[in-house]
Motif scaffolding. Structure first.
Motif, PDB file in Angstrom:
ATOM      1  N   VAL A  93      -9.801  -2.008   5.230  1.00  0.00           N
ATOM      2  CA  VAL A  93     -10.571  -2.451   3.958  1.00  0.00           C
ATOM      3  C   VAL A  93      -9.879  -3.854   3.384  1.00  0.00           C
ATOM      4  N   GLU A  94     -10.644  -4.895   3.598  1.00  0.00           N
ATOM      5  CA  GLU A  94     -10.045  -6.185   3.427  1.00  0.00           C
ATOM      6  C   GLU A  94      -9.678  -6.167   1.750  1.00  0.00           C
ATOM      7  N   LYS A  95      -8.877  -7.266   1.494  1.00  0.00           N
ATOM      8  CA  LYS A  95      -8.553  -7.748  -0.060  1.00  0.00           C
ATOM      9  C   LYS A  95      -7.892  -6.861  -0.814  1.00  0.00           C
ATOM     10  N   ILE A  96      -8.748  -5.749  -1.119  1.00  0.00           N
ATOM     11  CA  ILE A  96      -8.260  -4.610  -2.253  1.00  0.00           C
ATOM     12  C   ILE A  96      -6.835  -4.066  -1.587  1.00  0.00           C
ATOM     13  N   SER A  97      -6.749  -4.005   0.015  1.00  0.00           N
ATOM     14  CA  SER A  97      -5.432  -3.507   0.448  1.00  0.00           C
ATOM     15  C   SER A  97      -4.287  -4.305   0.503  1.00  0.00           C
ATOM     16  N   ASP A  98      -4.570  -5.680  -0.014  1.00  0.00           N
ATOM     17  CA  ASP A  98      -3.466  -6.671   0.198  1.00  0.00           C
ATOM     18  C   ASP A  98      -2.693  -6.834  -1.106  1.00  0.00           C
ATOM     19  N   ARG A  99      -3.353  -6.079  -2.012  1.00  0.00           N
ATOM     20  CA  ARG A  99      -2.662  -6.475  -3.302  1.00  0.00           C
ATOM     21  C   ARG A  99      -1.904  -5.307  -3.790  1.00  0.00           C
ATOM     22  N   LEU A 100      -1.095  -5.348  -4.782  1.00  0.00           N
ATOM     23  CA  LEU A 100      -0.062  -4.287  -5.441  1.00  0.00           C
ATOM     24  C   LEU A 100       0.702  -3.453  -4.399  1.00  0.00           C
ATOM     25  N   CYS A 101       0.384  -2.279  -4.156  1.00  0.00           N
ATOM     26  CA  CYS A 101       1.252  -1.607  -3.121  1.00  0.00           C
ATOM     27  C   CYS A 101       1.211  -2.289  -1.904  1.00  0.00           C
ATOM     28  N   GLY A 102      -0.223  -2.649  -1.425  1.00  0.00           N
ATOM     29  CA  GLY A 102      -0.357  -3.331  -0.342  1.00  0.00           C
ATOM     30  C   GLY A 102       0.497  -4.716   0.095  1.00  0.00           C
ATOM     31  N   ALA A 103       0.942  -5.406  -1.064  1.00  0.00           N
ATOM     32  CA  ALA A 103       1.642  -6.216  -0.650  1.00  0.00           C
ATOM     33  C   ALA A 103       3.124  -6.014  -0.635  1.00  0.00           C
ATOM     34  N   PHE A 104       3.629  -5.036  -0.941  1.00  0.00           N
ATOM     35  CA  PHE A 104       4.790  -4.506  -0.631  1.00  0.00           C
ATOM     36  C   PHE A 104       4.876  -3.696   0.559  1.00  0.00           C
ATOM     37  N   ARG A 105       3.914  -2.818   0.894  1.00  0.00           N
ATOM     38  CA  ARG A 105       3.966  -2.325   1.908  1.00  0.00           C
ATOM     39  C   ARG A 105       2.895  -2.601   3.006  1.00  0.00           C
TER      40      ARG A 105
END
Ligand code: AMP
Length: 287
Positions: free
Chosen positions: A109-121
């Motif tokens: 799932v693009e974009k929203i997966s890259d923010r918050l927890c996604g940016a650190f994991r």
């Protein structure tokens, strides 16, 4: 209560229930069950004819230096809890049956997966989206239940269900907390007594931010600085991944609070990474 380990048998069982006109409610978990999980199960039981709970520690959502190996496992204790809740089916697939040799397909799932927890994991939400897609295809629920504690995860799942035309209701249930406010989590078991005491700072910091918003402060940058100061002042906090005010749809950082806002925190206490959040709606601001 039945325990199933083979995806194909779980799928055939679900098909038979559906054929008989029964609705299936599904609660995916990684086991090490606590009251947070049980609250989702109770909701599923209320709203469906058959309740399926999966317990699967999904290797592909853990990074190479994360806690896949150490993740708490308590199959006997979990089975007892599920029996007490009168769950119909436990689905506990083998890793080799979920990801057999030659497995090549991932859901991103693009974009929203890259923010918050996604940016650190990196890769975490791809692992989550992939396993949840597989589980939904196997269990075939009418409704699936997720906790607000992992708000970003629930939104990623809602998005994939919408984008992939899956005819499933995703229900987000409130975060269940310990008496002192700490959000229940299987990972709380990793905490030392000192860290467990210190972990209440996460809830305190969210409440303080909520109170600031209620008092009329709309400067999200200011609230973020207070949240981060508060967390970093706690000696047991060994790392801060993020803390601040975000758009609950895009997860972009907010500079000013106008409509809905998500207060979210991810910190480390020693090696243990804990997350929590609160949704602030205009209603709640005025409440
Ligand atoms: P996990 O086993 O940690 O993957 O969690 C399985 C499901 O339980 C997810 O949908 C989580 O969001 C939910 N969950 C975990 N902790 C809580 C909690 N404290 N309150 C409500 N739901 C929770």
């Amino acid at each position: 209560m039945e325990t199933m380990r083979i995806p194909r048998i779980m799928q055939d069982t679900s098909k038979a229930h559906i054929l008989h006109g029964r609705t299936i409610g599904f609660v995916p978990t990684m086991g090490a069950l606590h009251e947070g999980h049980l609250s989702l199960i109770r909701m599923a039981k209320q709203e469906n004819d058959i309740t399926v709970v999966s317990m699967f520690v999904n290797p592909i959502q853990f990074g190479p230096s994360e806690d896949f190996k150490q993740y708490p496992r308590d199959i006997d204790g979990d089975t007892e809890k599920l029996q007490r809740e009168d769950v119909d089916i436990i689905f506990m697939p083998e890793i080799s049956l979920m990801y057999p040799e030659g497995f090549l397909t991932y859901v991103n799932v693009e974009k929203i997966s890259d923010r918050l927890c996604g940016a650190f994991r990196p890769g975490h939400f791809k692992g989550v989206a992939t396993v949840v897609t597989k589980l939904l295809n196997i269990v075939k629920p009418a409704k699936a239940y997720f906790g607000q504690k992992d708000f970003q995860q629930a939104i990623v799942i809602k998005q994939l269900v919408r984008d992939l035309d899956m005819d499933i209701d995703i229900v987000i249930c409130p975060t269940v907390r310990e008496r002192d406010g700490l959000a229940m989590s299987s990972r709380n078991a990793y905490l030392s007594i000192r860290q467990r005491e210190a972990a209440t700072i996460i809830y305190k910091c969210l409440i303080e931010a909520l109170d600031m918003i209620k008092s009329g402060i709309i400067d999200a940058g200011y609230i973020k600085r207070i949240m981060q100061d508060r967390l970093l002042k706690e000696a047991a906090v060994s790392g801060l991944d993020y803390a601040g005010v975000y758009d609950p749809v895009t997860f972009a950082e907010l500079s000013e609070i106008e409509g809905d806002a998500l207060l979210a925190v991810a910190v480390k206490l020693g090696d243990t990474r804990l997350i929590d959040n609160m949704l602030v709606t205009p209603d709640r601001r005025n409440g």
